[in-house]
Design a protein around this motif. Structure first.
Motif, PDB file in Angstrom:
ATOM      1  N   TYR A  36       0.885  -1.245  -0.037  1.00 53.01           N
ATOM      2  CA  TYR A  36      -0.065   0.055   0.096  1.00 53.01           C
ATOM      3  C   TYR A  36       0.949   1.175  -0.036  1.00 53.01           C
ATOM      4  CZ  TYR A  36      -3.698  -3.325   1.349  1.00 53.01           C
ATOM      5  OH  TYR A  36      -4.558  -4.574   1.489  1.00 53.01           O
ATOM      6  N   LYS A  37       0.836   2.088  -0.975  1.00 51.55           N
ATOM      7  CA  LYS A  37       1.787   3.099  -1.109  1.00 51.55           C
ATOM      8  C   LYS A  37       0.997   4.575  -0.553  1.00 51.55           C
ATOM      9  CE  LYS A  37       3.552   1.084  -5.353  1.00 51.55           C
ATOM     10  NZ  LYS A  37       4.042   1.227  -6.811  1.00 51.55           N
ATOM     11  N   PRO A  38       1.875   5.367  -0.129  1.00 48.12           N
ATOM     12  CA  PRO A  38       1.253   6.582   0.320  1.00 48.12           C
ATOM     13  C   PRO A  38       0.926   7.342  -0.700  1.00 48.12           C
ATOM     14  CG  PRO A  38       3.591   6.556   0.404  1.00 48.12           C
ATOM     15  CD  PRO A  38       3.379   5.312   0.107  1.00 48.12           C
ATOM     16  N   ALA A  39      -0.042   8.396  -0.651  1.00 49.63           N
ATOM     17  CA  ALA A  39      -0.675   9.237  -1.546  1.00 49.63           C
ATOM     18  C   ALA A  39       0.423   9.975  -2.176  1.00 49.63           C
ATOM     19  CB  ALA A  39      -1.864   9.853  -1.111  1.00 49.63           C
ATOM     20  N   VAL A  40       1.403  10.543  -1.257  1.00 45.20           N
ATOM     21  CA  VAL A  40       2.550  11.590  -1.803  1.00 45.20           C
ATOM     22  C   VAL A  40       3.751  10.615  -1.726  1.00 45.20           C
ATOM     23  CG1 VAL A  40       3.528  13.669  -1.439  1.00 45.20           C
ATOM     24  CG2 VAL A  40       1.007  13.624  -1.120  1.00 45.20           C
ATOM     25  N   THR A  41       4.235  10.393  -2.816  1.00 44.83           N
ATOM     26  CA  THR A  41       5.716   9.871  -2.907  1.00 44.83           C
ATOM     27  C   THR A  41       6.711  10.647  -3.089  1.00 44.83           C
ATOM     28  OG1 THR A  41       5.318   9.507  -5.369  1.00 44.83           O
ATOM     29  CG2 THR A  41       4.458   7.568  -3.722  1.00 44.83           C
ATOM     30  N   ARG A  43      -5.632   2.924   5.124  1.00 42.07           N
ATOM     31  CA  ARG A  43      -5.735   4.258   5.829  1.00 42.07           C
ATOM     32  C   ARG A  43      -4.364   4.606   6.079  1.00 42.07           C
ATOM     33  NH1 ARG A  43      -9.411   5.711  11.215  1.00 42.07           N
ATOM     34  NH2 ARG A  43      -8.397   7.689  11.456  1.00 42.07           N
ATOM     35  N   VAL A  44      -3.571   3.885   6.504  1.00 44.49           N
ATOM     36  CA  VAL A  44      -2.113   4.161   7.036  1.00 44.49           C
ATOM     37  C   VAL A  44      -1.419   4.961   6.019  1.00 44.49           C
ATOM     38  CG1 VAL A  44       0.136   3.433   7.763  1.00 44.49           C
ATOM     39  CG2 VAL A  44      -1.942   2.524   9.083  1.00 44.49           C
ATOM     40  N   ALA A  45      -1.528   4.354   4.840  1.00 47.57           N
ATOM     41  CA  ALA A  45      -0.817   4.658   3.529  1.00 47.57           C
ATOM     42  C   ALA A  45      -1.066   6.108   3.185  1.00 47.57           C
ATOM     43  CB  ALA A  45      -0.950   3.643   2.448  1.00 47.57           C
ATOM     44  N   ARG A  46      -2.762   6.301   3.401  1.00 48.15           N
ATOM     45  CA  ARG A  46      -3.430   7.471   2.813  1.00 48.15           C
ATOM     46  C   ARG A  46      -3.130   8.524   3.589  1.00 48.15           C
ATOM     47  NH1 ARG A  46      -8.406   5.876   3.043  1.00 48.15           N
ATOM     48  NH2 ARG A  46      -8.965   6.514   5.071  1.00 48.15           N
ATOM     49  N   GLU A  47      -2.829   8.362   5.070  1.00 44.60           N
ATOM     50  CA  GLU A  47      -2.889   9.583   5.922  1.00 44.60           C
ATOM     51  C   GLU A  47      -1.236   9.618   6.578  1.00 44.60           C
ATOM     52  OE1 GLU A  47      -5.905   9.452   8.970  1.00 44.60           O
ATOM     53  OE2 GLU A  47      -7.485   8.698   7.663  1.00 44.60           O
ATOM     54  N   TYR A  90       4.030   6.383   5.099  1.00 43.24           N
ATOM     55  CA  TYR A  90       4.632   5.089   5.295  1.00 43.24           C
ATOM     56  C   TYR A  90       4.029   4.300   4.004  1.00 43.24           C
ATOM     57  CZ  TYR A  90       6.567   5.398  10.015  1.00 43.24           C
ATOM     58  OH  TYR A  90       7.006   5.532  11.135  1.00 43.24           O
ATOM     59  N   THR A  91       4.951   3.547   3.536  1.00 45.39           N
ATOM     60  CA  THR A  91       4.510   2.463   2.525  1.00 45.39           C
ATOM     61  C   THR A  91       4.240   1.427   3.402  1.00 45.39           C
ATOM     62  OG1 THR A  91       5.843   3.141   0.990  1.00 45.39           O
ATOM     63  CG2 THR A  91       5.203   0.771   0.699  1.00 45.39           C
ATOM     64  N   VAL A  92       3.041   0.707   3.419  1.00 53.76           N
ATOM     65  CA  VAL A  92       2.968  -0.470   4.144  1.00 53.76           C
ATOM     66  C   VAL A  92       2.848  -1.911   3.497  1.00 53.76           C
ATOM     67  CG1 VAL A  92       0.588  -1.560   5.463  1.00 53.76           C
ATOM     68  CG2 VAL A  92       1.010   0.934   5.177  1.00 53.76           C
ATOM     69  N   VAL A  93       3.568  -2.787   4.134  1.00 59.61           N
ATOM     70  CA  VAL A  93       3.723  -4.025   3.454  1.00 59.61           C
ATOM     71  C   VAL A  93       2.967  -4.939   4.526  1.00 59.61           C
ATOM     72  CG1 VAL A  93       5.635  -6.101   3.113  1.00 59.61           C
ATOM     73  CG2 VAL A  93       6.204  -3.420   2.959  1.00 59.61           C
ATOM     74  N   ASP A  94       2.017  -5.613   3.903  1.00 55.71           N
ATOM     75  CA  ASP A  94       1.110  -6.537   4.413  1.00 55.71           C
ATOM     76  C   ASP A  94       1.347  -7.978   4.180  1.00 55.71           C
ATOM     77  OD1 ASP A  94      -0.997  -7.261   5.879  1.00 55.71           O
ATOM     78  OD2 ASP A  94      -2.421  -7.358   4.236  1.00 55.71           O
ATOM     79  N   LEU A  95       2.079  -8.609   5.091  1.00 58.20           N
ATOM     80  CA  LEU A  95       2.743  -9.807   4.924  1.00 58.20           C
ATOM     81  C   LEU A  95       1.865 -11.170   4.846  1.00 58.20           C
ATOM     82  CD1 LEU A  95       5.682 -11.020   4.101  1.00 58.20           C
ATOM     83  CD2 LEU A  95       5.887 -11.378   6.690  1.00 58.20           C
ATOM     84  N   GLN A  96       1.966 -12.294   3.904  1.00 61.09           N
ATOM     85  CA  GLN A  96       1.351 -13.383   4.082  1.00 61.09           C
ATOM     86  C   GLN A  96       2.388 -14.312   4.655  1.00 61.09           C
ATOM     87  OE1 GLN A  96       0.215 -15.578   0.444  1.00 61.09           O
ATOM     88  NE2 GLN A  96      -1.654 -15.871   1.122  1.00 61.09           N
ATOM     89  N   LEU A 130      -5.277   6.385  16.475  1.00 54.84           N
ATOM     90  CA  LEU A 130      -4.241   6.222  17.663  1.00 54.84           C
ATOM     91  C   LEU A 130      -2.936   5.497  16.798  1.00 54.84           C
ATOM     92  CD1 LEU A 130      -3.605   6.682  20.601  1.00 54.84           C
ATOM     93  CD2 LEU A 130      -4.294   4.657  21.236  1.00 54.84           C
ATOM     94  N   ALA A 131      -2.988   4.509  15.967  1.00 55.65           N
ATOM     95  CA  ALA A 131      -1.964   4.100  15.485  1.00 55.65           C
ATOM     96  C   ALA A 131      -1.118   4.979  14.416  1.00 55.65           C
ATOM     97  CB  ALA A 131      -2.299   2.697  14.718  1.00 55.65           C
ATOM     98  N   ILE A 132      -1.910   5.635  13.758  1.00 54.45           N
ATOM     99  CA  ILE A 132      -1.422   6.683  12.702  1.00 54.45           C
ATOM    100  C   ILE A 132      -0.746   7.843  13.618  1.00 54.45           C
ATOM    101  CG2 ILE A 132      -2.118   8.485  11.056  1.00 54.45           C
ATOM    102  CD1 ILE A 132      -4.440   6.499  10.296  1.00 54.45           C
ATOM    103  N   GLU A 133      -1.319   8.147  14.767  1.00 52.98           N
ATOM    104  CA  GLU A 133      -0.693   9.477  15.450  1.00 52.98           C
ATOM    105  C   GLU A 133       0.900   8.795  16.068  1.00 52.98           C
ATOM    106  OE1 GLU A 133      -3.525  10.223  18.615  1.00 52.98           O
ATOM    107  OE2 GLU A 133      -4.804  11.505  17.349  1.00 52.98           O
ATOM    108  N   ILE A 134       0.886   7.438  16.516  1.00 54.07           N
ATOM    109  CA  ILE A 134       2.237   7.131  16.981  1.00 54.07           C
ATOM    110  C   ILE A 134       3.128   6.902  15.764  1.00 54.07           C
ATOM    111  CG2 ILE A 134       3.244   4.965  17.744  1.00 54.07           C
ATOM    112  CD1 ILE A 134       0.862   4.640  19.878  1.00 54.07           C
ATOM    113  N   LEU A 135       2.798   6.543  14.592  1.00 57.06           N
ATOM    114  CA  LEU A 135       3.683   6.348  13.328  1.00 57.06           C
ATOM    115  C   LEU A 135       4.285   7.873  13.099  1.00 57.06           C
ATOM    116  CD1 LEU A 135       1.717   3.900  11.068  1.00 57.06           C
ATOM    117  CD2 LEU A 135       3.823   3.538  12.272  1.00 57.06           C
ATOM    118  N   GLN A 136       3.433   8.909  13.426  1.00 52.15           N
ATOM    119  CA  GLN A 136       3.702  10.135  13.013  1.00 52.15           C
ATOM    120  C   GLN A 136       4.661  11.020  14.066  1.00 52.15           C
ATOM    121  OE1 GLN A 136       0.012  11.678  11.824  1.00 52.15           O
ATOM    122  NE2 GLN A 136       0.131  11.611   9.667  1.00 52.15           N
ATOM    123  N   ARG A 137       5.008  10.153  15.128  1.00 49.46           N
ATOM    124  CA  ARG A 137       5.876  10.844  15.990  1.00 49.46           C
ATOM    125  C   ARG A 137       7.277  11.177  15.743  1.00 49.46           C
ATOM    126  NH1 ARG A 137       4.461  10.777  21.544  1.00 49.46           N
ATOM    127  NH2 ARG A 137       2.419  10.006  21.874  1.00 49.46           N
TER     128      ARG A 137
END
Length: 306
Positions: free
Chosen positions: A63-68, A98-102, A105-111, A299-306
């Motif tokens: 999942y790629k962020p809106a602004v690269t 949502r994390v990628a949009r806001e 962060y690039t999100v890597v969702d692992l299988q 809350l998760a997004i706020e912590i990532l942005q610290r």
């Protein structure tokens, strides 16, 4: 001859046990597909990581962020819930998007691999292999801003990876939602703060654990039960989201309290009232559970942005 006979009987019994667990796991997977009703994931890309095991690879949704940016950016490795046996890769699509949009962060969702076909520590090895690959690709990812997240069983793996497997400060943040942290405790002994909701039946928990942990596994070892890990290795930011109607609530909060007591970290614990295990996957907008999901993801997004 007697010893050889006993060894042979033990091998047969182990094989029969394996067939039984595989049969039950497959039945549960079929039932989960029939009743889950989760939307199909919509990642931006699919990548394949190399595995330590010859002849196999590890799949991940991107999942790629809106602004690269042309510069390496921060990365979040996400690990889905599964009870360690259910194929739920993609069930965190809304969270990942949502994390990628806001954030940036690039999100890597692992299988990761599932038990009982691939018992402990196979799933953790997949996580380790993916992390090592990301760390080696500094042109794409900023290792100084590396975070890991997980839901339920994925939360267990995220805590084991960040608090046991990798060196201190490998991850900037670990974000967990209703994680399992103590495999040594009998599921029947687990209590909930709110007894009005449905909990994971102890028999189901024991079955999941039997699939994941081979006979003879030390269930207190931190790789399986991160609640027993040294508390000084966890990342700078630790988020533990629990659910009041979940019988994993207290063990997750106990781990968070221990990390906080060790000092030197930003530890955030939030208990979501009127919510059960995995509530966010079926929460409807306009309900208490829907609001709790929004609060938890925010809350998760706020912590990532610290």
């Amino acid at each position: 001859m007697a010893q050889s006979s006993n060894t042979g009987q033990g091998t047969v019994m182990a094989f029969l046990r394996y067939l039984y667990l595989v049969s039950i796991a497959r039945l549960l997977r079929l039932l989960a597909r029939l009743v889950a009703g989760l939307p199909k994931p919509s990642p931006d890309d699919v990548v394949i990581f190399p595995s330590r095991d010859r002849g196999r690879n590890i799949k991940a949704h991107i999942y790629k962020p809106a602004v690269t940016s042309k510069r390496p950016g921060p990365v979040l490795l996400n690990l889905h819930g599964s009870g360690f046996i259910l194929p739920a890769h993609g069930s965190d699509d809304e969270f990942c998007r949502r994390v990628a949009r806001e954030t940036n962060y690039t999100v890597v969702d692992l299988q990761y691999r599932l038990a009982p076909e691939n018992p402990f520590p196979a799933a953790l090895h997949d996580v380790e292999d993916a992390v090592q690959w990301i760390l080696k690709h500094g042109d794409d990812y900023d290792a100084r801003q590396f975070a890991i997240s997980g839901f339920s069983a994925g939360g267990n793996l995220a805590l084991a990876a960040s608090g046991v497997v990798f060196a201190k400060d490998t991850f900037r943040s670990v974000l967990t939602f209703y994680p399992s942290t103590n495999k040594a405790q009998d599921p029947a002994e687990r209590k909930t703060p709110d007894t009005t909701g449905k909990v994971i039946p102890p028999a189901i928990s024991r079955l999941f654990d039997a699939c994941y942990l081979p006979p003879g596994t030390d269930r207190k070892q931190p790789l399986a039960s991160p609640g027993f890990a040294p508390m000084d290795k966890f990342p700078q930011n630790v988020l533990v989201v629990t659910a009041a109607q979940d019988n994993l609530c207290f063990e997750a909060e106990t781990l968070a309290a221990k990390v906080d007591a060790a000092g030197g970290r930003n530890v955030v614990v939030r208990r979501m009232e009127q919510c059960g295990h995995g509530w966010d996957k079926t929460a409807k907008q306009g309900t208490v559970q829907g609001q709790a999901k929004d609060n938890a993801y925010t809350l998760a997004i706020e912590i990532l942005q610290r």
